[in-house]
Design an enzyme around this catalytic site. Sequence first.
Site, PDB file in Angstrom:
ATOM      1  N   ASP A 220       0.860  -1.185   0.000  1.00 46.55           N
ATOM      2  CA  ASP A 220       0.000   0.000   0.000  1.00 46.55           C
ATOM      3  C   ASP A 220       0.895   1.234   0.000  1.00 46.55           C
ATOM      4  O   ASP A 220       2.048   1.167  -0.437  1.00 46.55           O
ATOM      5  CB  ASP A 220      -0.957  -0.011   1.190  1.00 46.55           C
ATOM      6  CG  ASP A 220      -2.272   0.701   0.893  1.00 46.55           C
ATOM      7  OD1 ASP A 220      -2.225   1.903   0.573  1.00 46.55           O
ATOM      8  OD2 ASP A 220      -3.345   0.075   0.968  1.00 46.55           O
ATOM      9  N   HIS A 243       2.303   2.013  -3.149  1.00 42.42           N
ATOM     10  CA  HIS A 243       1.409   2.972  -3.793  1.00 42.42           C
ATOM     11  C   HIS A 243       1.949   4.397  -3.749  1.00 42.42           C
ATOM     12  O   HIS A 243       1.212   5.344  -4.008  1.00 42.42           O
ATOM     13  CB  HIS A 243       0.027   2.924  -3.145  1.00 42.42           C
ATOM     14  CG  HIS A 243      -0.691   1.626  -3.336  1.00 42.42           C
ATOM     15  ND1 HIS A 243      -1.951   1.377  -2.837  1.00 42.42           N
ATOM     16  CD2 HIS A 243      -0.319   0.478  -3.979  1.00 42.42           C
ATOM     17  CE1 HIS A 243      -2.328   0.149  -3.161  1.00 42.42           C
ATOM     18  NE2 HIS A 243      -1.347  -0.415  -3.854  1.00 42.42           N
TER      19      HIS A 243
END
Length: 397
Positions: A220, A243
């Site tokens: 993430d 991310h």
Amino acid sequence: MGVFRIVLILGLVSATISCSNAHKNPKSFNVLDYGAVSDGITDDSEAFLEAWNEACSSTGSENPTLVIPNQNFLLKPVVFSGPCQANNISLQILGSILAPASPKAWEGLNPGQWLAFQAITGLNIAGPGQIDGQGSGWWDQSCRDHPTLAVKFLSCKNCSLSNIHFINSSQAHVSIRNCDGININNLTIEAPGNSPNTDGIHIHASQNLIINNIDIGTGDDCISIGDHTSNIQISQIRCGPGHGISIGSLGKGGSFVQVESIYVSRVYLNGTSNGARIKTWQVGKGYVRGVIFEQFYLDSVKNPIIIDQNYCNIRGACKEQHTGVKISNVAFSDFKGTSSSDVAINLNCSRAVACTGILLTTIQLKSAKLEHNVTSSCTNAHGYSLGVVEPGSCLQN
């Protein structure tokens, strides 16, 4: 650009905190002396709490140190609570701290946290040890059932975290919430790229943070910045997989957003889904302002520069709203590298609440694919560009 940057950096410098370790004759509290078994199987939580409580009760001049030796320690959820008598207290992690590996082992326990540090001033946590969330057993289950993070700082002040290796949290590895004056440096944080919601560092409702020299590869955001945050300085970040660096998501449920004075510099991203991102829900209110992203090098990043004021549970399926979080005075400066998608600059702002004061300067982004070109896409984004901007700016004046 010069005045904008100088004002922000001066504000960050004034917020710089110092965590002192320089007291003489520190008093040491070794968890082995309080009954820790250190076999990596037996629960050592009680021994850790006993050692902590005694260290925390030491007088202010002693600068106590809680020592975790170079062995393996299994801990179930533990809250290390303050305030402490000592002006400064240290936690020296030489070995490995392990979470329960099986989801069944968490039955009846608090799933909201694992290692929590609460209401402590002057806490200094240092390695070179390891914190292992053993989260792989959770990753194929619903995220709402996961223990939410590995290490949480809650309502702490003037603390530091350094030289620790974090691996495989069930979700976020480090969470900073309601804190003031936290210095984080020289960490390694890693989990597989397909592990869900395993953010590296998440910040919420905190101010005056310095984060420097961090290696992060997770499933993430490498670093995510939540609501009610200000005076955050982030530098020398190596990110991937993951991310990228994200402000948001903000404004969920129509909440009022307050984020300002964020400075992110010297970031290397490799194969991430985003580079520098701001994402807000359409129903949100409030503001994001005074943000600088600069000196980013990107290697095959899907969305190198992205603002999304229309963040939604189902992409593209949410009804357009007349509300939105106001995004203003945001600079993207000195971005170089390659994009794995055709849109390298994507400023998707609300039609109701425009992005204003956006600056693009010295942007040199090319396609990671041979014989492909990249483009810019803007919706209701206002500002200006300076110097070379490739792909060309689509900002409205």
